[in-house]
Design an enzyme around this catalytic site. Sequence first.
Site, PDB file in Angstrom:
ATOM      1  N   GLY A   6      22.524 -39.809 -88.670  1.00  0.00           N
ATOM      2  CA  GLY A   6      22.020 -40.402 -89.761  1.00  0.00           C
ATOM      3  C   GLY A   6      21.776 -42.073 -89.583  1.00  0.00           C
ATOM      4  O   GLY A   6      21.449 -42.860 -90.503  1.00  0.00           O
ATOM      5  N   SER A  55      20.006 -45.443 -88.721  1.00  0.00           N
ATOM      6  CA  SER A  55      18.522 -45.643 -88.881  1.00  0.00           C
ATOM      7  C   SER A  55      18.555 -47.178 -88.467  1.00  0.00           C
ATOM      8  O   SER A  55      17.271 -47.546 -88.277  1.00  0.00           O
ATOM      9  CB  SER A  55      18.144 -45.526 -90.183  1.00  0.00           C
ATOM     10  OG  SER A  55      18.736 -46.235 -91.151  1.00  0.00           O
ATOM     11  N   HIS A  78      27.182 -51.003 -87.776  1.00  0.00           N
ATOM     12  CA  HIS A  78      27.634 -51.344 -89.037  1.00  0.00           C
ATOM     13  C   HIS A  78      28.386 -50.450 -89.494  1.00  0.00           C
ATOM     14  O   HIS A  78      28.335 -49.148 -89.421  1.00  0.00           O
ATOM     15  CB  HIS A  78      26.377 -51.742 -89.912  1.00  0.00           C
ATOM     16  CG  HIS A  78      25.325 -50.419 -89.934  1.00  0.00           C
ATOM     17  ND1 HIS A  78      24.501 -50.165 -88.921  1.00  0.00           N
ATOM     18  CD2 HIS A  78      25.116 -49.472 -90.569  1.00  0.00           C
ATOM     19  CE1 HIS A  78      23.742 -48.951 -89.150  1.00  0.00           C
ATOM     20  NE2 HIS A  78      24.181 -48.666 -90.360  1.00  0.00           N
ATOM     21  N   LEU A  79      29.464 -50.749 -90.318  1.00  0.00           N
ATOM     22  CA  LEU A  79      30.310 -49.954 -91.040  1.00  0.00           C
ATOM     23  C   LEU A  79      30.121 -49.765 -92.617  1.00  0.00           C
ATOM     24  O   LEU A  79      29.771 -51.114 -93.023  1.00  0.00           O
ATOM     25  CB  LEU A  79      31.712 -50.603 -90.799  1.00  0.00           C
ATOM     26  CG  LEU A  79      33.073 -49.950 -91.238  1.00  0.00           C
ATOM     27  CD1 LEU A  79      33.062 -48.571 -90.443  1.00  0.00           C
ATOM     28  CD2 LEU A  79      34.265 -50.606 -90.994  1.00  0.00           C
ATOM     29  N   HIS A  80      29.769 -48.594 -93.139  1.00  0.00           N
ATOM     30  CA  HIS A  80      29.528 -48.692 -94.511  1.00  0.00           C
ATOM     31  C   HIS A  80      30.633 -48.584 -95.165  1.00  0.00           C
ATOM     32  O   HIS A  80      31.616 -47.898 -95.190  1.00  0.00           O
ATOM     33  CB  HIS A  80      28.898 -47.256 -94.554  1.00  0.00           C
ATOM     34  CG  HIS A  80      27.238 -47.061 -94.051  1.00  0.00           C
ATOM     35  ND1 HIS A  80      26.085 -47.149 -95.060  1.00  0.00           N
ATOM     36  CD2 HIS A  80      26.768 -46.922 -92.962  1.00  0.00           C
ATOM     37  CE1 HIS A  80      25.190 -47.103 -94.597  1.00  0.00           C
ATOM     38  NE2 HIS A  80      25.469 -46.831 -92.915  1.00  0.00           N
TER      39      HIS A  80
END
Length: 114
Positions: free
Chosen positions: A93, A95, A100-102
């Site tokens: 997933g 994109s 980056h860390l969500h």
Amino acid sequence: MEGCVFCRIVAKEVQSKIAYEDEEVVAFHDVNPQAPVHILIVPRKHIPTLNDAVDEDQALLGKMMLVAQKLARELSVADSGYRLVLNTNRGAGQSVFHIHLHLLGGRLFHWPPG
Ligand code: DGP
């Protein structure tokens, strides 16, 4: 890196709602939030995917986790629960190809993830 939207956010060429920043890391609200709290924690250094991280990035990757912990506390989701997600490559997933860390919180999360 030219053409990278997160590099442009870090450089403040693209506007974002910044939640935290220091000399190594910037955290900002996701433009398409998947939870009441949805912050992206990114290094200023352009690393396309976790597969591209090297030994010298060890402290930087750890810092991203500790920034997530600090923001989770500040945004009052540390006790209720939060999820950290780091998508790697398209099949997972990813994109935007700047690591980056969500940080997701403020709602119930299920397992396994979709
Ligand atoms: P991922 O699918 O793991 O690569 O997550 C990319 C996230 O980045 C996605 O949730 C939407 C967010 N995003 C993409 N472009 C922008 C932008 O220009 N500004 C902000 N704030 N978020 C963005």
